[in-house]
Design a protein around this motif. Structure first.
Motif, PDB file in Angstrom:
ATOM      1  N   PHE A  74     -42.900 -26.471  37.514  1.00  0.00           N
ATOM      2  CA  PHE A  74     -43.130 -25.228  36.789  1.00  0.00           C
ATOM      3  C   PHE A  74     -41.832 -24.438  36.687  1.00  0.00           C
ATOM      4  CE2 PHE A  74     -44.086 -24.133  41.189  1.00  0.00           C
ATOM      5  CZ  PHE A  74     -43.341 -22.986  41.363  1.00  0.00           C
ATOM      6  N   VAL A  75     -41.724 -23.688  35.593  1.00  0.00           N
ATOM      7  CA  VAL A  75     -40.522 -22.894  35.336  1.00  0.00           C
ATOM      8  C   VAL A  75     -40.779 -21.444  35.718  1.00  0.00           C
ATOM      9  CG1 VAL A  75     -38.936 -22.097  33.566  1.00  0.00           C
ATOM     10  CG2 VAL A  75     -39.819 -24.435  33.508  1.00  0.00           C
ATOM     11  N   VAL A  76     -41.876 -20.873  35.201  1.00  0.00           N
ATOM     12  CA  VAL A  76     -42.201 -19.468  35.457  1.00  0.00           C
ATOM     13  C   VAL A  76     -43.685 -19.366  35.734  1.00  0.00           C
ATOM     14  CG1 VAL A  76     -42.203 -17.145  34.517  1.00  0.00           C
ATOM     15  CG2 VAL A  76     -40.350 -18.696  33.944  1.00  0.00           C
ATOM     16  N   VAL A  77     -44.032 -18.526  36.693  1.00  0.00           N
ATOM     17  CA  VAL A  77     -45.425 -18.243  36.999  1.00  0.00           C
ATOM     18  C   VAL A  77     -45.605 -16.738  36.882  1.00  0.00           C
ATOM     19  CG1 VAL A  77     -47.273 -18.454  38.675  1.00  0.00           C
ATOM     20  CG2 VAL A  77     -45.476 -20.182  38.578  1.00  0.00           C
TER      21      VAL A  77
ATOM     22  N   SER B  53     -32.189  -9.821  35.362  1.00  0.00           N
ATOM     23  CA  SER B  53     -32.609 -10.372  34.079  1.00  0.00           C
ATOM     24  C   SER B  53     -32.277 -11.854  34.070  1.00  0.00           C
ATOM     25  CB  SER B  53     -31.884  -9.670  32.930  1.00  0.00           C
ATOM     26  OG  SER B  53     -32.219 -10.280  31.706  1.00  0.00           O
ATOM     27  N   CYS B  54     -33.254 -12.685  33.708  1.00  0.00           N
ATOM     28  CA  CYS B  54     -33.076 -14.131  33.727  1.00  0.00           C
ATOM     29  C   CYS B  54     -33.407 -14.703  32.357  1.00  0.00           C
ATOM     30  CB  CYS B  54     -33.992 -14.794  34.748  1.00  0.00           C
ATOM     31  SG  CYS B  54     -33.785 -14.185  36.388  1.00  0.00           S
ATOM     32  N   ARG B  55     -32.789 -15.847  32.054  1.00  0.00           N
ATOM     33  CA  ARG B  55     -33.105 -16.566  30.824  1.00  0.00           C
ATOM     34  C   ARG B  55     -33.428 -18.001  31.220  1.00  0.00           C
ATOM     35  NH1 ARG B  55     -28.852 -16.620  26.013  1.00  0.00           N
ATOM     36  NH2 ARG B  55     -27.772 -18.079  27.384  1.00  0.00           N
TER      37      ARG B  55
ATOM     38  N   GLN C 134     -36.463 -18.158  27.270  1.00  0.00           N
ATOM     39  CA  GLN C 134     -37.380 -17.046  27.498  1.00  0.00           C
ATOM     40  C   GLN C 134     -36.690 -16.070  28.433  1.00  0.00           C
ATOM     41  OE1 GLN C 134     -40.987 -18.276  29.339  1.00  0.00           O
ATOM     42  NE2 GLN C 134     -41.923 -16.252  29.270  1.00  0.00           N
ATOM     43  N   ARG C 135     -36.574 -14.820  28.010  1.00  0.00           N
ATOM     44  CA  ARG C 135     -35.876 -13.823  28.815  1.00  0.00           C
ATOM     45  C   ARG C 135     -36.881 -13.047  29.651  1.00  0.00           C
ATOM     46  NH1 ARG C 135     -31.083 -11.792  29.503  1.00  0.00           N
ATOM     47  NH2 ARG C 135     -30.198 -13.174  27.931  1.00  0.00           N
ATOM     48  N   LEU C 136     -36.600 -12.924  30.950  1.00  0.00           N
ATOM     49  CA  LEU C 136     -37.484 -12.227  31.879  1.00  0.00           C
ATOM     50  C   LEU C 136     -36.662 -11.201  32.632  1.00  0.00           C
ATOM     51  CD1 LEU C 136     -39.149 -15.422  33.289  1.00  0.00           C
ATOM     52  CD2 LEU C 136     -40.131 -13.902  31.580  1.00  0.00           C
ATOM     53  N   GLN C 137     -37.256 -10.039  32.848  1.00  0.00           N
ATOM     54  CA  GLN C 137     -36.553  -8.964  33.542  1.00  0.00           C
ATOM     55  C   GLN C 137     -37.523  -8.257  34.460  1.00  0.00           C
ATOM     56  OE1 GLN C 137     -34.578  -6.251  30.949  1.00  0.00           O
ATOM     57  NE2 GLN C 137     -34.197  -4.731  32.548  1.00  0.00           N
TER      58      GLN C 137
ATOM     59  N   VAL D 255     -33.393 -22.040  35.267  1.00  0.00           N
ATOM     60  CA  VAL D 255     -32.892 -20.796  34.687  1.00  0.00           C
ATOM     61  C   VAL D 255     -31.444 -21.025  34.289  1.00  0.00           C
ATOM     62  CG1 VAL D 255     -32.217 -18.434  35.219  1.00  0.00           C
ATOM     63  CG2 VAL D 255     -34.466 -19.286  35.882  1.00  0.00           C
ATOM     64  N   SER D 256     -31.119 -20.693  33.031  1.00  0.00           N
ATOM     65  CA  SER D 256     -29.763 -20.958  32.544  1.00  0.00           C
ATOM     66  C   SER D 256     -28.835 -19.785  32.791  1.00  0.00           C
ATOM     67  CB  SER D 256     -29.821 -21.254  31.046  1.00  0.00           C
ATOM     68  OG  SER D 256     -30.361 -20.153  30.353  1.00  0.00           O
ATOM     69  N   GLU D 257     -29.390 -18.586  32.963  1.00  0.00           N
ATOM     70  CA  GLU D 257     -28.522 -17.421  33.114  1.00  0.00           C
ATOM     71  C   GLU D 257     -29.231 -16.387  33.966  1.00  0.00           C
ATOM     72  OE1 GLU D 257     -26.450 -13.993  30.288  1.00  0.00           O
ATOM     73  OE2 GLU D 257     -27.457 -15.734  29.433  1.00  0.00           O
TER      74      GLU D 257
END
Lengths: 1054, 177
Positions: free
Chosen positions: A106-109, B16-18, B23-26, B63-65
């Motif tokens: 899994f990548v994100v949960v 902040s992650c990509r 997909q960008r998550l913060q 995660v790439s960034e």
């Protein structure tokens, strides 16, 4: 890609096993993520919340978060794959009981709408509040000490009270004079307050005294007096009620002492004491008045007054001392009494006379005044006497001595002597402390006074418990002996002597034990509460580890299988939708129908039952296992079930093919094909469900239409579908078993179609046409014998062994090719064109559902559809050319076995077919046609290479087909307009080609039976021989290329 | 990008992650585990509830960034104790609720009925499926085709509330058509 899927499945299986092995780890120690307290806290707090898991391949799964492993593998309950298409919730079939997601998958949960205070709400619950109370209890650890201090302060107060009791006024006067030089102005005679009575021997005085006595007796005998005494008894009961019961022995002793005190309290007794003491005083002044002889007697009385005061003080001190002694053991009390008896005889003789004189003197004077006035005097005397009861401390002392005086007055000198003897014990007990105090002096007296103060502090706290507890039971026992025997009363005297002082400390002591009890209770609560908290903590610590341990290794495999199925479904949708966009206006009508069918199929797919889903799952698992060629334990049952199904069709196939060779590789290929056939069967069942009427019935409906043109020919044909239709339904119901029966059904349908076509094209007698269909199998057997060519004989066994598989694509293609001859004769029969159009629609319906599952054969079907549409638009010669190119090309790319199969089919018709191809090309001599053929050939092999590649490339193949079709349409229209003579000449050649392609026996049969065809045959042969020298060198190369490749494959097989 | 040893994400800092899927998550860092390379972030709730938040668990292997927007070095607050039994019961309830809803969908409930159930569930949590019927607070029963006249049950606030919801939905549908 298949291999990759298999590898991922295998790896997941291994991971599942690893996860199962990891179960004992959390029980042993906190390993992995469990060691991270903060991570554990946040993940535990979100347990039970909805979450979405995004896996590596982009899929999203939604479910209820259940637990996690030390490696951060997540477990979701009631999980389903979330698809953007359907906005509604998941169906019951789509939900999986439990799914395990590896940390590397899994990548994100995302845990949605988590309330951080949810788990912390314990702080606001009753249990949490009780925990706080427990904390408060802990804070109250200081209270028992405070209580102790309070009790100490109360004891100090008690000591103060005791001191007031202990200090005799005379002792205080002496102490003040010695230490501070202060002289008290107190006069015991109270001359400043009252007028002393002058005692006379006159008759009036005696009469007054007698009258007073009578009045006192009357008052004591009155009902009011008795009621008040009862109230006093009630007071006793109150004391008993309020005191705490602890020990029986101590309780009895305590009760005895209390009852004695209560008995001496009654005011009636006080009145008697007053009277007796009054009489004593009257006698004393008389003796003084007679002369100086009486004066020395008074002096002696004064000295005796001093002694009894000291004695009373000693008594009080002794009262304190003997109390602690009985506390340790009851045996100590009797020896103290015995010792006190002989020692205190002389001081007791003096003491009893003087102490009572003071208190009775006060109340005695007021009654003299009321006696002078008359009756109101006795009423006034009573309240005063009652007021005298106010000071409880002084009253009991006075009461003791008055009783003695009463007895002496009633009994005489002898009885009075006995009384003195009875009083000796307490006075003797008091003697030693008096001696101690007198020699000590100022400093010694202060030290001695301090010692008894300290001693009662330490001892009294214990004794009052016992005394208070024993008050009630011993009361009646003591009362009875007093009433009966005077010496018993005397024995009871020493006990009440000490009773007044312990009374006040008893109350204090009663308070202290209650406080101590409360403290002990609080301590118990404190001890209990922290234990409960610890237990709660332990439970919380243990339970998460157990819940976290729950993992299922099987779920990932199932989830991945479903992923693959979902991917396949997506490819199906893409594959179906794209062809419609490329079709032309005429094709749009057909495409619309097809879209409708697709939508229906999609609905069916959505509404599929769980049983079908399980079948599909098992099919997918068997495909993966067969492709990987490794028998995994999870797939073994499905393989076994497939094997069982395979045996049935094998037996039937062997029955049909007597000389079929059995090879392992062939079996594997058969298994793969059977799997595909199973999927086809499922689609067919869905197809039948979508159509209210089964396909055989549709065929029946189509047949009546030709009746108008040739009623005699179609009438007997209608008989054939009747027996077939009931057989088709049960086969379709069973998804696996009808694999083989479907093939003969297709053959029968095709045979019917061929028979229908032949009569129309031949236009011969119908009777002749029917026998060839019935005897087609016999001709197959006889054809090799008739042809003496050796290569035909060599190829015949392969052709027969591969017969069922080869027919599936070829027959369908031929079915489409049957249409062109009908179109060739549009002028002759116009109605037949419409009928054949219907046939083409039915063929299209058959082909559509097969496309998504038969990926390997999908390009052929795709071309078949295109050829069908093209046939409607332009001449038959182009139609004949299109189906040929894909056959040889795909044979090169598939496995050797497939190539051998195709090669086996080609050598039998190879010389005739190739010659026909060359003839057709030579006649047309059109470069665009050749280019179109080349493009089709080039595109054909790419689709079957890879499963996903074929799905992705299939839309690409459709795009180039469109322009090719456009180019081919125009030249076809031009050619027939200009070359009418060769068109007429080609017509018979086309018929011959169409006759040859489906099967040699059918082709040969009309040649042998029908005399009209022979002139066409030689003409075609002549045309072929004439065309051979004309073709271009490039065209000559193509046939040579195909021949050596086919021969090479044959050699490989051998 | 895996954080090098010694350099961890401090709790409370904004990150902040990509992801590899662009997909960008913060969000705010709540926890980080170096061994498993898992980063827990706290984001505003997707439903918009004030006291709720979304927790993101990001696998840094994909995660790439990673960008630290606001780093915070303050000591994180102490962790409160958790009621495990309460969490377990919550999980069980959520699962049963989802299964009952799925059962209703598979039983053939119309889309209108499903939407009605969700609308009612937003305001009245005590709402469940009984085959094809919607049962609200054990008092009101709504039978297909889920109209105002199909509401039956004990007269009270629940019944009136449910009828208002259905009426409002009907009005919206009529206006839209």
């Amino acid at each position: 890609m298949k291999i990759e899927f298999n590898k991922t499945i295998f790896i997941n299986l291994c991971r599942g096993r690893n996860s199962s092995k990891g179960l004992p780890q959390p029980t042993i120690s906190f390993d992995g993520i469990y060691a991270n307290v903060r991570m554990v806290h946040i993940l535990t707090s979100v347990v039970g919340s909805k979450c979405e898991v995004q896996v590596k391949n982009g899929g999203v799964y939604e479910g209820v978060f259940k637990t996690y492993s030390p490696k951060c593998d997540l477990v979701l309950d009631a999980a389903h794959e979330k698809s953007t298409e359907s906005s509604s919730g998941p169906k019951r079939e789509e939900i999986m009981e439990s799914v395990l997601f590896k940390c590397s998958d899994f990548v994100v949960v995302q845990f949605k709408d988590t309330d951080s205070s949810y788990a912390r709400r314990d702080a606001f619950t009753d249990s949490a509040l009780s925990a706080k109370v427990n904390g408060e209890h802990k804070e109250k650890d200081l209270e028992p000490w405070d209580a102790g201090e309070l009790t100490a302060s109360e004891e100090l107060e008690a000591l103060e009270n005791d001191v007031s009791n202990g200090w005799d006024p005379n002792d205080m006067f002496r102490y003040n004079e010695e230490n501070y030089g202060v002289v008290s102005t107190y006069d015991s005679s109270l001359s400043s307050y009252t007028v002393p009575l002058e005692r006379d021997n006159s008759e009036e005085f005696l009469k007054r005294e007698a009258r007073a006595n009578q009045l006192a007796e009357e008052i004591e005998s009155s009902a009011q007096y008795k009621a008040r005494v009862a109230l006093e008894n009630d007071d006793r009961s109150e004391e008993e009620k309020y005191t705490a019961v602890q020990r029986n022995c101590s309780d009895r002793e305590g009760h005895g002492t209390n009852t004695r005190e209560n008995k001496y309290i009654p005011p009636g007794q006080r009145n008697r004491e007053v009277i007796s003491w009054g009489s004593g005083r009257q006698s004393s002044p008389r003796m003084g008045q007679p002369g100086p002889g009486s004066m020395p007697s008074r002096a002696t009385s004064h000295t005796s007054d001093f002694n009894p005061n000291a004695g009373s003080d000693q008594r009080v001190v002794n009262g304190g001392v003997p109390w602690p002694s009985p506390c340790p053991s009851p045996s100590s009390r009797p020896p103290s009494r015995y010792q006190s008896g002989p020692n205190s005889l002389p001081p007791r003789a003096a003491t009893p006379t003087r102490p009572p004189s003071r208190p009775p003197s006060r109340p005695s004077r007021p009654p003299s005044h009321p006696s002078a006035h008359g009756s109101p005097a006795p009423v006034s005397t009573m309240p005063k006497r009652m007021s005298a009861e106010g000071p409880p401390r002084m009253s009991p002392k006075a009461q003791r001595h008055p009783r003695n005086h009463r007895v002496s007055a009633g009994r005489g000198s002898m009885s009075s002597g006995l009384e003195f003897v009875s009083h000796n014990p307490p006075s003797e007990a008091a003697a030693p402390p008096v001696a101690r105090t007198s020699p000590a002096g100022g400093t010694w007296s202060s030290v001695v006074s301090g010692v008894p103060r300290l001693s009662p502090k330490t001892h009294r706290p214990r004794s009052p418990r016992q005394n208070s507890a024993g008050n009630s039971p011993s009361g009646p026992v003591l009362a009875s002996p007093q009433a009966g025997i005077t010496p018993a009363e005397a024995v009871s005297m020493p006990v009440p002597a000490a009773s007044p002082t312990p009374a006040s400390p008893a109350s204090n002591r009663a308070l202290t034990p209650s406080i101590e009890a409360k403290d002990s209770r609080l301590q118990d609560q404190r001890q209990n509460s922290p234990a409960g908290n610890k237990e709660n903590i332990k439970a919380s610590e243990t339970s998460p580890s157990f819940s976290k341990a729950e993992n299922k290794g099987v779920s990932p495999v199932i989830s991945e299988h479903r992923k693959q199925i979902d991917d396949l479904k997506k490819f199906k949708n893409d594959f179906r939708l794209q062809p419609s966009s490329t079709s032309e206006s005429m094709d749009q009508l057909l495409s619309k129908n097809r879209e409708g069918e697709k939508s229906r199929d999609l609905m069916k797919d959505k509404t599929e039952a769980s049983a079908k889903d399980s079948f599909i799952d098992s099919g997918s698992s068997s495909c993966t296992s067969s492709s990987s060629k490794t028998n995994s334990p999870s797939a073994s049952p499905s393989v076994l079930s497939n094997a069982e199904h395979k045996r049935g069709p094998e037996v039937t196939s062997q029955g049909v093919q007597t000389s079929s060779p059995a090879c392992k590789q062939e079996k594997d290929d058969r298994e793969e094909r059977k799997d595909t056939t199973e999927l086809v069967c499922a689609l067919r069942s869905l197809f039948s469900q979508s159509n209210p009427q089964p396909s055989p019935s549709m065929v029946g409906h189509q047949q009546p239409a030709p009746v108008y043109t040739q009623p005699v020919c179609f009438a007997p044909n209608m008989m054939y579908p009747v027996p077939v239709s009931p057989g088709v339904i049960p086969f379709q119901c069973v998804p696996f078993s009808p694999a083989v029966p479907n093939m003969p059904q297709q053959r029968q349908e095709q045979h019917h179609q061929s028979t229908m076509m032949h009569p129309a094209s031949a236009a011969g007698p119908p009777i002749v046409a029917t026998p060839p269909a019935a005897y087609s199998t016999q001709y197959v057997a006889y054809s090799p014998q008739q042809f003496p060519n050796q290569p035909l004989v060599q190829h015949v066994p392969h052709y027969q062994s591969q017969h069922p598989h080869v027919y599936s694509p070829v027959i369908q293609g031929n079915a489409r090719m049957m249409a062109p001859p009908a179109h060739a004769q549009p002028g002759l029969v116009s109605s037949s064109a419409a009928q054949f159009g219907a046939h083409e629609q039915t063929h299209a319906m058959y082909a559509c559902p097969k496309l998504p599952y038969n990926k390997e054969t999908s390009p052929s079907f795709y071309f078949a559809i295109s050829t069908g549409s093209l046939a409607q638009q332009y001449a038959h010669p182009n139609a004949t050319l299109h189906p040929h190119p894909p056959h040889p090309q795909p044979s090169a790319t598939p496995t050797g076995q497939q190539q051998s199969q195709h090669g086996g089919s080609h050598p039998a018709p190879s010389p005739v077919q190739h010659h026909q191809h060359q003839a057709a090309q030579a006649l047309h001599l059109a470069s665009p046609q050749q280019q179109s053929a080349i493009y089709h050939a080039g595109l054909a092999p790419t689709p079957p290479s890879m499963t996903p590649a074929s799905n992705t490339q299939s839309p690409q193949s459709s795009f180039p087909a469109a322009p090719q079709t456009v180019f081919t349409i125009h030249p076809s229209h031009v050619q027939p307009a200009y070359t009418t003579p060769p068109h007429m000449a080609h017509v018979p050649q086309a018929h011959v080609q169409s006759g040859m392609v489906p099967s040699h026996p059918t082709a040969h049969a009309p040649m042998m039976l029908m005399t009209t065809q022979p002139p066409g045959g030689p003409q075609a042969a002549l045309a072929q021989s004439a065309l051979q020298p004309i073709p271009v060198s490039t065209t000559a190369h193509f046939p040579y290329m195909t021949h050596p490749s086919v021969q090479a494959h044959h050699q490989q097989q051998l | 990008m895996a954080a090098p040893p010694g350099e961890y994400f401090s709790v409370g800092s904004q990150v902040s992650c990509r992801t590899c899927q662009e997909q960008r998550l913060q969000g705010e860092v709540v926890a980080f585990d170096y061994q498993s390379k898992m980063l827990a972030l706290k984001c505003p709730s997707s439903s918009g509830k004030p006291n709720h938040a979304d927790i993101l668990l990001i696998n840094l292997q994909y995660v790439s960034e990673v960008e630290i927007i606001n780093d915070r070095t303050e000591t994180p607050p102490p962790l409160a104790s958790l009621n495990v039994s309460k969490l377990a019961s919550k999980a069980r309830t959520e699962k049963e609720e989802k299964l009952s809803q799925a059962y209703a969908i598979s039983a053939g409930v119309s889309l209108e009925g499903q939407q009605l159930f969700q609308t009612i569930h937003k305001t009245i949590k005590d709402c469940k499926w009984q085959e094809k019927n919607i049962v609200v607070m054990e008092e009101v029963v709504i039978t297909p085709p889920y109209q105002v006249e199909n509401c039956k049950g004990k007269e009270g606030s629940a019944l009136s509330h449910v009828r208002k919801i259905i009426g409002r939905r009907g009005l919206k549908r009529w206006l839209s058509s």
